[in-house]
Design a protein around this motif. Structure first.
Motif, PDB file in Angstrom:
ATOM      1  N   MET A 112      -6.529 -10.064  -2.120  1.00 34.65           N
ATOM      2  CA  MET A 112      -6.480 -10.053  -3.577  1.00 34.65           C
ATOM      3  C   MET A 112      -6.008  -8.705  -4.113  1.00 34.65           C
ATOM      4  O   MET A 112      -5.208  -8.625  -5.046  1.00 34.65           O
ATOM      5  N   SER A 113      -6.513  -7.629  -3.504  1.00 33.49           N
ATOM      6  CA  SER A 113      -6.185  -6.298  -3.992  1.00 33.49           C
ATOM      7  C   SER A 113      -4.701  -5.989  -3.819  1.00 33.49           C
ATOM      8  O   SER A 113      -4.057  -5.420  -4.708  1.00 33.49           O
ATOM      9  N   GLU A 114      -4.136  -6.369  -2.683  1.00 30.78           N
ATOM     10  CA  GLU A 114      -2.714  -6.110  -2.435  1.00 30.78           C
ATOM     11  C   GLU A 114      -1.848  -6.955  -3.349  1.00 30.78           C
ATOM     12  O   GLU A 114      -0.832  -6.486  -3.876  1.00 30.78           O
ATOM     13  N   ALA A 115      -2.234  -8.211  -3.575  1.00 28.28           N
ATOM     14  CA  ALA A 115      -1.487  -9.067  -4.494  1.00 28.28           C
ATOM     15  C   ALA A 115      -1.520  -8.487  -5.902  1.00 28.28           C
ATOM     16  O   ALA A 115      -0.510  -8.481  -6.615  1.00 28.28           O
ATOM     17  N   ALA A 116      -2.693  -7.990  -6.321  1.00 26.61           N
ATOM     18  CA  ALA A 116      -2.808  -7.382  -7.643  1.00 26.61           C
ATOM     19  C   ALA A 116      -1.899  -6.173  -7.768  1.00 26.61           C
ATOM     20  O   ALA A 116      -1.244  -5.959  -8.804  1.00 26.61           O
ATOM     21  N   ARG A 117      -1.847  -5.351  -6.711  1.00 27.84           N
ATOM     22  CA  ARG A 117      -0.978  -4.166  -6.743  1.00 27.84           C
ATOM     23  C   ARG A 117       0.495  -4.550  -6.867  1.00 27.84           C
ATOM     24  O   ARG A 117       1.238  -3.964  -7.670  1.00 27.84           O
ATOM     25  N   LEU A 118       0.925  -5.551  -6.101  1.00 21.86           N
ATOM     26  CA  LEU A 118       2.323  -5.967  -6.126  1.00 21.86           C
ATOM     27  C   LEU A 118       2.707  -6.591  -7.460  1.00 21.86           C
ATOM     28  O   LEU A 118       3.856  -6.472  -7.911  1.00 21.86           O
ATOM     29  N   LEU A 119       1.755  -7.260  -8.116  1.00 23.17           N
ATOM     30  CA  LEU A 119       2.037  -7.965  -9.366  1.00 23.17           C
ATOM     31  C   LEU A 119       1.719  -7.124 -10.611  1.00 23.17           C
ATOM     32  O   LEU A 119       1.920  -7.593 -11.737  1.00 23.17           O
ATOM     33  N   TYR A 120       1.213  -5.902 -10.387  1.00 20.36           N
ATOM     34  CA  TYR A 120       0.827  -5.019 -11.503  1.00 20.36           C
ATOM     35  C   TYR A 120      -0.212  -5.711 -12.393  1.00 20.36           C
ATOM     36  O   TYR A 120      -0.119  -5.694 -13.625  1.00 20.36           O
TER      37      TYR A 120
END
Length: 298
Positions: A19-27
């Motif tokens: 979840m954290s990496e997806a959030a980072r990639l999607l801003y």
């Protein structure tokens, strides 16, 4: 109803499994990403991920959801591109294997330009293995392939028949032969197409069926290079009849078959089954068939 934003969030989480990496990639905030996944699971009444201590894992329902979500996302992107280009051109990402690129592609593209000048093809001329991978990664729209396509996710439509032949130089003992027995090839040096080529795969399969090992002394992605080396009697070659017809007629090369083991095949039109067939894909396929029907160069 799931929104496009939710689907994109899901696909990014499915790719990163965090979840954290997806959030980072999607801003986006991690809470926004988590809520989007939770909303999807509630809407479809299915767990999409198995939560682990360090990483997520797609459930069986999640795998099904990912496949269909990817189709929706890609369809939306295609819609956007189509609307942007509605007053301009129709782009076609086109692949062809090397034998087709050397023998048929130019005449097909010539007719395509005459009939549909608004279609702008971008070309990849590579071997069967590379083009199959490009189709599965959605890097090309459609390919003309000469080799064995293994994926069940690809449509395979026959376009025209072809035949592989052995070739040799005037100085070779096989020069005046119409055919040879498989056993006679046991100690012969061969210059072949590269690994991943449909031509090479079919020949190697033929020799495995005949239970005769082959001695490869060289390989090349270029049919012309193979013919030049064979002309210098550096070894035997195996190429499409379409590639060597002129040289055989001029007497600089000789063609012959393997007795009892015909190497016949079809050139195929291939595209991903999950993707919609666009107008430019349909027009190209029709043009290819018309060009072959009007005068198949063999």
């Amino acid at each position: 109803m799931a929104t496009l934003k939710q689907l994109k969030i899901f696909l990014t989480v499915a790719e990163t499994l965090q979840m954290s990496e997806a959030a980072r990639l999607l801003y986006l905030s991690q809470s926004t990403v988590s809520q989007a996944i939770l909303d999807l699971e509630q809407e479809f009444d299915a767990p999409l991920f198995q939560r682990g201590a360090r990483q997520l894992t797609l459930t069986s329902q999640g795998m099904v959801f990912r496949e269909h979500a990817q189709q929706v996302a890609e369809g939306y992107e295609q819609l956007g591109r189509a609307m942007e280009q509605r007053h301009a051109v129709r782009e076609l990402r086109l692949g062809a294997t090397l034998t087709i690129g050397n023998t048929l592609l130019a005449s097909i593209l010539h007719q395509l330009k005459l009939q549909y000048p608004d279609i702008h093809p971008y070309l990849y001329v590579e071997n069967t293995h590379l083009l199959e991978a490009r189709l599965l990664r959605n890097e090309v729209d459609l390919c003309l392939i000469e080799g064995i396509v293994t994926s069940e996710k690809l449509a395979k439509l026959p376009l025209v028949s072809d035949m592989l032949e052995l070739i040799c130089a005037p100085e070779h003992p096989f020069w005046d032969r119409a055919s040879v027995l498989p056993e006679e090839l046991r100690h012969q040096p061969f210059i072949l197409r590269e690994q991943g080529s449909g031509t090479r795969e079919i020949f190697e399969n033929t020799m495995r069926m005949a239970q005769v090992p082959i001695q490869v002394v060289g390989e090349s992605v270029s049919s012309t290079a193979i013919m030049e080396l064979v002309m210098e009697n550096m070894g035997l070659g195996v190429l499409s009849h379409r590639c060597v017809a002129r040289e055989a007629q001029e007497g600089t090369l000789h063609t012959l078959s393997i007795r009892g083991y015909p190497m016949n095949r079809y050139f195929q039109i291939c595209y991903a089954l999950r993707r919609p067939v666009t107008s430019q894909m349909r027009d190209f396929m029709q043009t290819a068939r018309q060009t072959i029907a009007q005068g198949d160069p063999t």
